[in-house]
Design a protein around this motif. Structure first.
Motif, mmCIF file in Angstrom:
data_model
loop_
_atom_site.group_PDB
_atom_site.id
_atom_site.type_symbol
_atom_site.label_atom_id
_atom_site.label_comp_id
_atom_site.label_asym_id
_atom_site.label_seq_id
_atom_site.Cartn_x
_atom_site.Cartn_y
_atom_site.Cartn_z
ATOM 1 N N HIS A 120 10.351 20.951 37.716
ATOM 2 C CA HIS A 120 10.872 19.874 38.578
ATOM 3 C C HIS A 120 12.247 19.409 38.111
ATOM 4 C CE1 HIS A 120 11.177 15.965 40.563
ATOM 5 N NE2 HIS A 120 11.288 15.398 39.375
ATOM 6 N N HIS A 121 12.401 19.169 36.821
ATOM 7 C CA HIS A 121 13.694 18.719 36.301
ATOM 8 C C HIS A 121 14.719 19.853 36.271
ATOM 9 C CE1 HIS A 121 11.645 15.073 34.261
ATOM 10 N NE2 HIS A 121 12.340 14.674 35.309
ATOM 11 N N MET A 122 14.266 21.066 36.025
ATOM 12 C CA MET A 122 15.203 22.198 35.976
ATOM 13 C C MET A 122 15.818 22.440 37.357
ATOM 14 S SD MET A 122 14.581 26.054 34.511
ATOM 15 C CE MET A 122 13.419 26.526 35.805
ATOM 16 N N PHE A 123 15.011 22.319 38.408
ATOM 17 C CA PHE A 123 15.514 22.551 39.758
ATOM 18 C C PHE A 123 16.171 21.315 40.361
ATOM 19 C CE2 PHE A 123 12.372 26.204 40.861
ATOM 20 C CZ PHE A 123 13.131 27.065 40.086
ATOM 21 N N GLY A 124 15.800 20.125 39.857
ATOM 22 C CA GLY A 124 16.284 18.910 40.495
ATOM 23 C C GLY A 124 17.346 18.150 39.749
ATOM 24 N N SER A 125 17.536 18.449 38.437
ATOM 25 C CA SER A 125 18.471 17.648 37.633
ATOM 26 C C SER A 125 19.474 18.491 36.866
ATOM 27 C CB SER A 125 17.678 16.775 36.643
ATOM 28 O OG SER A 125 16.773 15.924 37.320
ATOM 29 N N THR A 126 19.575 19.766 37.184
ATOM 30 C CA THR A 126 20.543 20.632 36.508
ATOM 31 C C THR A 126 21.403 21.337 37.562
ATOM 32 O OG1 THR A 126 19.206 22.663 36.497
ATOM 33 C CG2 THR A 126 18.771 21.056 34.741
ATOM 34 N N GLU A 127 22.292 22.204 37.077
ATOM 35 C CA GLU A 127 23.159 22.943 37.994
ATOM 36 C C GLU A 127 22.376 23.850 38.942
ATOM 37 O OE1 GLU A 127 23.324 22.813 34.707
ATOM 38 O OE2 GLU A 127 25.370 23.033 33.941
ATOM 39 N N LEU A 128 21.147 24.162 38.568
ATOM 40 C CA LEU A 128 20.359 25.066 39.394
ATOM 41 C C LEU A 128 20.033 24.476 40.761
ATOM 42 C CD1 LEU A 128 17.837 26.602 36.836
ATOM 43 C CD2 LEU A 128 19.806 27.706 37.894
ATOM 44 N N LYS A 129 20.090 23.151 40.874
ATOM 45 C CA LYS A 129 19.768 22.549 42.169
ATOM 46 C C LYS A 129 20.773 22.958 43.244
ATOM 47 C CE LYS A 129 22.199 18.177 41.283
ATOM 48 N NZ LYS A 129 22.026 16.715 41.096
ATOM 49 N N ASN A 130 21.957 23.392 42.825
ATOM 50 C CA ASN A 130 22.971 23.849 43.783
ATOM 51 C C ASN A 130 22.924 25.353 44.003
ATOM 52 O OD1 ASN A 130 24.058 21.192 43.985
ATOM 53 N ND2 ASN A 130 25.187 21.534 42.063
ATOM 54 N N VAL B 200 19.543 27.353 43.475
ATOM 55 C CA VAL B 200 18.206 27.760 43.926
ATOM 56 C C VAL B 200 18.006 27.309 45.368
ATOM 57 C CG1 VAL B 200 15.727 27.510 43.521
ATOM 58 C CG2 VAL B 200 17.314 27.633 41.584
ATOM 59 N N PRO B 201 17.526 28.185 46.238
ATOM 60 C CA PRO B 201 17.306 27.809 47.656
ATOM 61 C C PRO B 201 16.356 26.622 47.785
ATOM 62 C CG PRO B 201 17.146 30.187 47.373
ATOM 63 C CD PRO B 201 17.237 29.607 45.988
ATOM 64 N N ALA B 202 16.610 25.795 48.788
ATOM 65 C CA ALA B 202 15.810 24.587 49.009
ATOM 66 C C ALA B 202 14.340 24.918 49.226
ATOM 67 C CB ALA B 202 16.355 23.815 50.201
ATOM 68 N N LEU B 203 14.055 26.072 49.835
ATOM 69 C CA LEU B 203 12.673 26.457 50.087
ATOM 70 C C LEU B 203 11.910 26.667 48.787
ATOM 71 C CD1 LEU B 203 10.693 27.126 52.389
ATOM 72 C CD2 LEU B 203 11.381 29.542 52.157
ATOM 73 N N ILE B 204 12.578 27.151 47.780
ATOM 74 C CA ILE B 204 11.933 27.360 46.473
ATOM 75 C C ILE B 204 11.820 26.041 45.727
ATOM 76 C CG2 ILE B 204 12.171 28.496 44.222
ATOM 77 C CD1 ILE B 204 13.521 30.812 45.641
ATOM 78 N N ARG B 205 12.819 25.185 45.863
ATOM 79 C CA ARG B 205 12.799 23.898 45.148
ATOM 80 C C ARG B 205 11.812 22.906 45.738
ATOM 81 N NH1 ARG B 205 17.129 21.199 46.085
ATOM 82 N NH2 ARG B 205 18.352 22.649 47.356
ATOM 83 N N ALA B 206 11.541 23.031 47.031
ATOM 84 C CA ALA B 206 10.728 22.033 47.726
ATOM 85 C C ALA B 206 9.362 21.776 47.091
ATOM 86 C CB ALA B 206 10.571 22.435 49.195
ATOM 87 N N PRO B 207 8.605 22.809 46.685
ATOM 88 C CA PRO B 207 7.276 22.528 46.098
ATOM 89 C C PRO B 207 7.338 21.794 44.760
ATOM 90 C CG PRO B 207 7.451 24.825 46.824
ATOM 91 C CD PRO B 207 8.833 24.246 46.850
ATOM 92 N N PHE B 208 8.514 21.743 44.147
ATOM 93 C CA PHE B 208 8.637 21.130 42.819
ATOM 94 C C PHE B 208 9.353 19.778 42.863
ATOM 95 C CE2 PHE B 208 8.406 25.731 42.209
ATOM 96 C CZ PHE B 208 7.339 25.811 41.331
#
Length: 385
Positions: A29-39, A41-49
């Motif tokens: 959750h923090h890796m996809f939402g609070s790091t550079e990866l949020k820009n 990683v596709p939103a579809l992959i980030r959504a479940p986390f």
């Protein structure tokens, strides 16, 4: 009273697996939402986390459940013994994480500010919280946002035995025969009402106590050998729904002030999310028989293996994500390296250093101190309802 249930190793293994899975979920959750990866990683992959807060509520419920299982048979439990076990379980990894944060801050070329030192002292006394909630004392040290929940967890632990003794007094001297969660729910509701008038962090913690105690109440049901039916759980449902309704008071005011555009991840919507998820979790517990026949042995084993370092994973992952690695130019490789580092640090803190602290705790708690006369019978009295 119903016959005490024979503890099922599979059920307890499932708790361990959930603990490991929740820790990994928060890391992702923090890796996809609070790091550079949020820009990247596709939103579809980030959504479940996106539901890291809900994972923390899972920790709270499990914590209340497990602490009751660990203590309800100890008729001579002293506060000294209890305190040292809790202190040496929480603080070594926590303080180790603060030290790691300082080292990473230094490696990133940053100096500690006066505000950082204030936050450090407040974190040591478990007074930290995050977000935009009114009445926050200090923020998590060096932006390790995951540490907000440890403040709540620590004070839940410290309130546990006093509440048990209070319940015992109610049963002995006032003939109270209701479920333990009702007095706790009343305390939390009063604390939340006071928080809305005089916002401060400690009142908010007490208002959340009933959410944690929902786990305790489930453990009481489990230890009595009862099924998690609606009849058994209705008292917990009622208290959680009352608190969910109470969170609508500031939520309605914020909606009137800002309209539907207010932050769903901030106060006061976050409190509503926490309690609503607790209610949904209770429903999942009630209807768990629907999925009990599924073969979950493989994923349970995998996540159970991580349970032993889950606390370390939870504490240390955020500082490592903040570590600058300018010599690695591939973003995927950078975070792969960071994940390995997180696993290594969690393993070091939990598997190598924690056993030494456990031995020290055992030595310090060897000398017993008398507790109020109500304490030895408190658990048996509480678990009858």
């Amino acid at each position: 009273m119903a016959q005490t249930i024979q503890k099922s190793p599979n059920k307890l293994a499932a708790l361990e697996a959930i603990r490991g899975a929740a820790a990994i979920y928060v890391v992702i959750h923090h890796m996809f939402g609070s790091t550079e990866l949020k820009n990247v990683v596709p939103a579809l992959i980030r959504a479940p986390f996106r539901f890291g807060q809900e994972a923390v509520i899972t920790f709270f419920l499990m914590s209340g459940f497990v602490i009751y299982l660990a203590t309800y048979k100890k008729v001579q439990l002293t506060f000294r013994d209890y305190f040292f076990k809790r202190f040496f379980r929480i603080y070594p990894v926590f303080l180790g994480t603060l030290i790691i944060s300082v080292i990473i801050n230094f490696l990133n070329g940053k100096a500690l500010t006066r505000g950082d030192l204030v936050d450090f002292i407040g974190n040591v006394f478990m007074l930290q919280d995050t977000g935009d909630k009114p009445g926050i004392f200090v923020y998590p040290f060096l932006h390790n946002h995951a540490l907000w929940s440890l403040s709540y967890e620590w004070w839940f632990y410290m309130l546990f035995l006093p509440i048990i003794w209070l319940l015992s007094l109610l049963r002995h001297h006032f003939n109270y025969s209701g479920p333990s969660i009702y007095p706790v729910g009343a305390i939390s509701l009063l604390a939340y009402a006071a928080y809305l008038i005089f916002p401060n962090h400690m009142l908010l913690i007490v208002s959340y106590l009933v959410l944690w105690w929902a786990g305790v109440a489930c453990a009481e049901i489990y230890c009595r050998g009862e099924q998690f039916s609606f009849k058994a759980l209705k008292h917990i449902y009622l208290c959680l729904l009352c608190m969910t309704a109470a969170t609508l008071i500031p939520l309605r005011q914020r909606f009137l002030e800002e309209g539907p555009a207010f932050n769903v991840n901030g106060y006061p919507f976050i409190d509503f999310r926490h309690y609503l998820f607790a209610v949904l979790s209770l429903a999942i517990i009630q209807f768990s028989s629907v999925i009990k026949n599924l073969d979950l042995s493989a994923p349970l084993r995998w996540f159970s293996a991580l349970a032993s370092i889950s606390y370390g994973l939870y504490c240390v992952h955020f500082p490592v994500f903040l570590l600058a690695l300018p010599f690695i130019h591939n973003l995927v490789l950078e975070y792969a390296v960071k994940l390995v580092l997180i696993l290594l640090l969690a393993y070091l803190l939990e598997m190598k250093l924690q056993p030494w602290w456990n031995k020290l705790a055992a030595k310090l708690s060897a000398s017993k101190v008398a507790v109020p006369s109500a304490a030895p019978s408190a658990f048996s009295q509480v678990s009858k309802s």
